[in-house]
Design a protein around this motif. Sequence first.
Motif, PDB file in Angstrom:
ATOM      1  N   PRO A 104      16.187 -19.704  -0.141  1.00  0.00           N
ATOM      2  CA  PRO A 104      14.752 -19.709  -1.488  1.00  0.00           C
ATOM      3  C   PRO A 104      14.116 -21.066  -0.661  1.00  0.00           C
ATOM      4  O   PRO A 104      12.637 -21.106  -1.539  1.00  0.00           O
ATOM      5  CB  PRO A 104      15.497 -20.437  -2.434  1.00  0.00           C
ATOM      6  CG  PRO A 104      16.636 -19.433  -2.522  1.00  0.00           C
ATOM      7  CD  PRO A 104      17.451 -19.535  -0.856  1.00  0.00           C
ATOM      8  N   ARG A 112      11.563 -12.850   0.743  1.00  0.00           N
ATOM      9  CA  ARG A 112      11.984 -13.678  -0.406  1.00  0.00           C
ATOM     10  C   ARG A 112      12.124 -12.689  -1.455  1.00  0.00           C
ATOM     11  O   ARG A 112      13.385 -12.640  -2.227  1.00  0.00           O
ATOM     12  CB  ARG A 112      11.739 -14.664  -0.758  1.00  0.00           C
ATOM     13  CG  ARG A 112      11.517 -16.383   0.161  1.00  0.00           C
ATOM     14  CD  ARG A 112      10.837 -17.464  -0.953  1.00  0.00           C
ATOM     15  NE  ARG A 112      11.742 -18.256   0.168  1.00  0.00           N
ATOM     16  CZ  ARG A 112      10.582 -19.484   0.620  1.00  0.00           C
ATOM     17  NH1 ARG A 112       9.687 -19.562  -0.839  1.00  0.00           N
ATOM     18  NH2 ARG A 112      11.020 -20.629   1.075  1.00  0.00           N
ATOM     19  N   ALA A 122      15.575 -11.434  -3.461  1.00  0.00           N
ATOM     20  CA  ALA A 122      15.661 -12.063  -4.537  1.00  0.00           C
ATOM     21  C   ALA A 122      17.125 -10.486  -4.532  1.00  0.00           C
ATOM     22  O   ALA A 122      17.753 -10.735  -5.758  1.00  0.00           O
ATOM     23  CB  ALA A 122      15.146 -12.628  -5.274  1.00  0.00           C
ATOM     24  N   GLN A 136      10.937  -7.141 -11.251  1.00  0.00           N
ATOM     25  CA  GLN A 136      11.634  -7.679 -10.231  1.00  0.00           C
ATOM     26  C   GLN A 136      11.287  -6.638  -9.506  1.00  0.00           C
ATOM     27  O   GLN A 136      10.800  -6.725  -7.833  1.00  0.00           O
ATOM     28  CB  GLN A 136      13.399  -7.990 -10.216  1.00  0.00           C
ATOM     29  CG  GLN A 136      13.165  -8.371  -8.145  1.00  0.00           C
ATOM     30  CD  GLN A 136      15.041  -8.696  -8.855  1.00  0.00           C
ATOM     31  OE1 GLN A 136      15.809  -8.451  -9.860  1.00  0.00           O
ATOM     32  NE2 GLN A 136      15.211  -9.969  -7.529  1.00  0.00           N
TER      33      GLN A 136
END
Lengths: 65, 164
Positions: free
Chosen positions: B84, B94, B98, B114
């Motif tokens: 992160p 990333r 995630a 997301q």
Amino acid sequence: MSTSPRLASAVDGKSANIRTVMRHSPKVREAFDAMYATLWSGGEAPVDVKELMRLRNARVTDCGL
Amino acid sequence: MSWLLEGATTRDELLGMHAGLAAGHQQILDTLWDSSVDARILELCRLRAATLLGNTHAWDEPRSAAALAAGLDEDVVQALAQWPTDDRFDAMTRTCLALTEQYLIDVHGITDEQVGEVAAAIGSDGVITLTTALATWEISHRFDNALLSDTTSGTTAAQTTGAP
């Protein structure tokens, strides 16, 4: 829990569902289906036991589908 | 070592007990590594999933050949826990990491936003590839944890951690 596809259908004229959404990556889908079919058709465990395992796994992972 | 097959120390040796399943497993791996998603990202997600599930075997085995061919940097791999904040991890990586963490820690916590971010980064086909890869690797990691034990201590992989 979400039971609605988060991607659009990859098949013209068809609504979004697990099959039409996975057609975005057809080779991946085909490979996945082939392995899935092997799990059901091969091995020593009876199919009814496999189905119980599938349903128990769905319950544990809270899969609404 | 394994409880199932004397002398077996790898997943492939155990899968070899069921040739059809081994072939199907290899086919899906080959398809994933040959997909449109950057193999370096897939390998980082695979290893991050291994850490979250406590599978050290995945860290001990060779890195993905496809990822190495794509230029995977082992220094970046060793910094994976710092993804992160470490600027060697770009925005696309990333975003995928995630989703990997959310998938493994609380899959029902994944949001429309997301998935939209991942789709914007790697396309809808990439989302299907990545989520299928995560499912495949979750199976592999749990398979290792359940059926392979640590060769030095005799403990299961789930009892050992230490991977980045």
